[in-house]
Design an enzyme around this catalytic site. Structure first.
Site, mmCIF file in Angstrom:
data_model
loop_
_atom_site.group_PDB
_atom_site.id
_atom_site.type_symbol
_atom_site.label_atom_id
_atom_site.label_comp_id
_atom_site.label_asym_id
_atom_site.label_seq_id
_atom_site.Cartn_x
_atom_site.Cartn_y
_atom_site.Cartn_z
ATOM 1 N N LYS A 1 -5.486 2.315 -5.271
ATOM 2 C CA LYS A 1 -5.338 1.339 -6.366
ATOM 3 C C LYS A 1 -6.542 0.404 -6.467
ATOM 4 O O LYS A 1 -7.092 0.229 -7.542
ATOM 5 C CB LYS A 1 -4.089 0.468 -6.163
ATOM 6 C CG LYS A 1 -2.771 1.197 -6.269
ATOM 7 C CD LYS A 1 -1.602 0.221 -6.219
ATOM 8 C CE LYS A 1 -1.531 -0.570 -4.926
ATOM 9 N NZ LYS A 1 -1.059 0.186 -3.761
ATOM 10 N N ARG B 1 5.411 -5.668 -8.167
ATOM 11 C CA ARG B 1 5.842 -4.822 -7.047
ATOM 12 C C ARG B 1 7.347 -4.870 -6.843
ATOM 13 O O ARG B 1 7.874 -4.154 -5.991
ATOM 14 C CB ARG B 1 5.194 -5.324 -5.761
ATOM 15 C CG ARG B 1 3.941 -4.599 -5.343
ATOM 16 C CD ARG B 1 3.464 -5.229 -4.038
ATOM 17 N NE ARG B 1 2.663 -4.329 -3.264
ATOM 18 C CZ ARG B 1 1.327 -4.384 -3.213
ATOM 19 N NH1 ARG B 1 0.654 -5.246 -3.915
ATOM 20 N NH2 ARG B 1 0.675 -3.537 -2.453
ATOM 21 N N ARG C 1 -9.423 3.684 6.636
ATOM 22 C CA ARG C 1 -9.671 2.298 6.219
ATOM 23 C C ARG C 1 -9.535 1.338 7.403
ATOM 24 O O ARG C 1 -10.264 0.352 7.494
ATOM 25 C CB ARG C 1 -8.713 1.916 5.094
ATOM 26 C CG ARG C 1 -9.003 0.538 4.523
ATOM 27 C CD ARG C 1 -8.261 0.280 3.238
ATOM 28 N NE ARG C 1 -6.886 -0.080 3.474
ATOM 29 C CZ ARG C 1 -5.980 -0.247 2.499
ATOM 30 N NH1 ARG C 1 -6.311 -0.036 1.245
ATOM 31 N NH2 ARG C 1 -4.755 -0.589 2.780
ATOM 32 N N ARG D 1 -8.817 -4.326 8.092
ATOM 33 C CA ARG D 1 -7.797 -5.203 7.504
ATOM 34 C C ARG D 1 -6.683 -5.440 8.504
ATOM 35 O O ARG D 1 -6.239 -4.506 9.169
ATOM 36 C CB ARG D 1 -7.219 -4.542 6.237
ATOM 37 C CG ARG D 1 -7.705 -5.206 4.972
ATOM 38 C CD ARG D 1 -7.267 -4.465 3.759
ATOM 39 N NE ARG D 1 -5.810 -4.410 3.589
ATOM 40 C CZ ARG D 1 -5.221 -4.002 2.490
ATOM 41 N NH1 ARG D 1 -5.955 -3.616 1.453
ATOM 42 N NH2 ARG D 1 -3.916 -3.971 2.401
ATOM 43 N N ARG E 1 4.916 -1.180 5.259
ATOM 44 C CA ARG E 1 4.462 -1.265 3.868
ATOM 45 C C ARG E 1 4.901 -0.036 3.082
ATOM 46 O O ARG E 1 5.261 -0.126 1.916
ATOM 47 C CB ARG E 1 2.942 -1.431 3.816
ATOM 48 C CG ARG E 1 2.524 -2.877 4.138
ATOM 49 C CD ARG E 1 1.094 -2.977 4.610
ATOM 50 N NE ARG E 1 0.149 -2.418 3.683
ATOM 51 C CZ ARG E 1 -1.008 -1.860 4.039
ATOM 52 N NH1 ARG E 1 -1.338 -1.781 5.305
ATOM 53 N NH2 ARG E 1 -1.814 -1.374 3.127
HETATM 54 P P1 ADP Z 1 -2.042 -2.053 -0.559
HETATM 55 O O1 ADP Z 1 -2.623 -1.714 -1.893
HETATM 56 O O2 ADP Z 1 -2.786 -1.415 0.551
HETATM 57 O O3 ADP Z 1 -0.584 -1.827 -0.473
HETATM 58 P P2 ADP Z 1 -2.661 -4.829 -1.240
HETATM 59 O O4 ADP Z 1 -4.046 -5.180 -0.871
HETATM 60 O O5 ADP Z 1 -2.363 -4.604 -2.675
HETATM 61 O O6 ADP Z 1 -2.217 -3.609 -0.319
HETATM 62 O O7 ADP Z 1 -1.657 -5.992 -0.732
HETATM 63 C C1 ADP Z 1 -1.680 -6.436 0.606
HETATM 64 C C2 ADP Z 1 -0.482 -7.342 0.889
HETATM 65 O O8 ADP Z 1 -0.484 -8.469 -0.033
HETATM 66 C C3 ADP Z 1 0.897 -6.709 0.674
HETATM 67 O O9 ADP Z 1 1.308 -5.942 1.784
HETATM 68 C C4 ADP Z 1 1.757 -7.971 0.465
HETATM 69 O O10 ADP Z 1 2.015 -8.653 1.671
HETATM 70 C C5 ADP Z 1 0.849 -8.847 -0.370
HETATM 71 N N1 ADP Z 1 1.076 -8.608 -1.829
HETATM 72 C C6 ADP Z 1 0.186 -8.085 -2.702
HETATM 73 N N2 ADP Z 1 0.711 -8.000 -3.942
HETATM 74 C C7 ADP Z 1 1.994 -8.481 -3.850
HETATM 75 C C8 ADP Z 1 3.071 -8.636 -4.760
HETATM 76 N N3 ADP Z 1 2.957 -8.293 -6.063
HETATM 77 N N4 ADP Z 1 4.234 -9.164 -4.305
HETATM 78 C C9 ADP Z 1 4.368 -9.525 -3.042
HETATM 79 N N5 ADP Z 1 3.419 -9.393 -2.111
HETATM 80 C C10 ADP Z 1 2.230 -8.867 -2.494
#
Ligand code: ADP
Length: 186
Positions: free
Chosen positions: A8, A83, A122, A128, A139
């Protein structure tokens, strides 16, 4: 949309650039706030490190403020939001207020084996704090429980586009450009 490791973030940057709109990544905004030691970062960190979603009210307010910025006026691409079903409703309300509409929801589909490989890769390159085995598992679980159901919601709205996320980054980008171009023209 797509599970952790679907690409993404990588694709969001390229797609936003292609269409000349800002990419708004909730994950990136949270990480920047954690690095800068802000109040928002302090609230988000414990959830992110555990692989949990940050509470809706924190995330919603952050997105609301971000899409009110002048650079988002001509349009924007959201990465990592919504989400949850509550966030879907909240987003509907926000864009009614700003006068935008959702043109398309892109879902990247990737084999589960490939997802694991990408996340392990990654973990080595980016370091990260949420790319450890247990947290990745959490996750993935949360994605299946809380986020995957959104796919059906957007399918019913008639704005869902599923894109094959396997292969080279550029190949995937081309598929997304093509699919979004078709939406623009229809
Ligand atoms: P990935 O794409 O690898 O799943 P992201 O970088 O998009 O991870 O997000 C990392 C973390 O940020 C998530 O695991 C969550 O804790 C938080 N996060 C991101 N977007 C949201 C959202 N829309 N609602 C709640 N938590 C979020």
């Amino acid at each position: 949309m797509g599970p952790p490791g679907a690409g993404k973030g990588t694709q969001a940057t390229g797609v936003a650039e292609h269409f000349g709109v800002p990419a708004i990544s909730t994950g990136d905004i949270f990480r920047a706030n954690v690095s800068n030691g802000t109040e928002l970062g302090r609230k988000a960190k414990e959830f992110m490190d555990a692989g949990e979603y940050v509470p809706d009210e924190v995330t919603n307010l952050m997105v609301r403020n971000r899409i009110d910025e002048p650079d988002a006026e001509p349009g924007f691409l959201l990465d990592g939001y919504p989400r949850t079903l509550a966030q879907v409703e909240e987003l509907d309300g926000m864009i009614k207020h700003t006068g935008h509409s959702l043109d398309a929801v892109v879902v990247l589909t990737v084999d589960s084996e490939e997802l694991v490989q990408r996340l392990l890769q990654r973990a080595e390159t980016d370091g990260r704090s949420d790319d450890t085995e247990d947290v990745i598992r959490r996750r993935q679980e949360l994605y299946i429980e809380q986020t995957e159901p959104l796919i059906e919601v957007y399918r019913e709205h008639g704005i869902l586009i599923e894109v094959d996320g396997m292969g080279e980054v550029d190949e995937v980008s081309e598929r997304i450009f093509k699919a979004l171009q078709d939406v623009n023209e229809s």
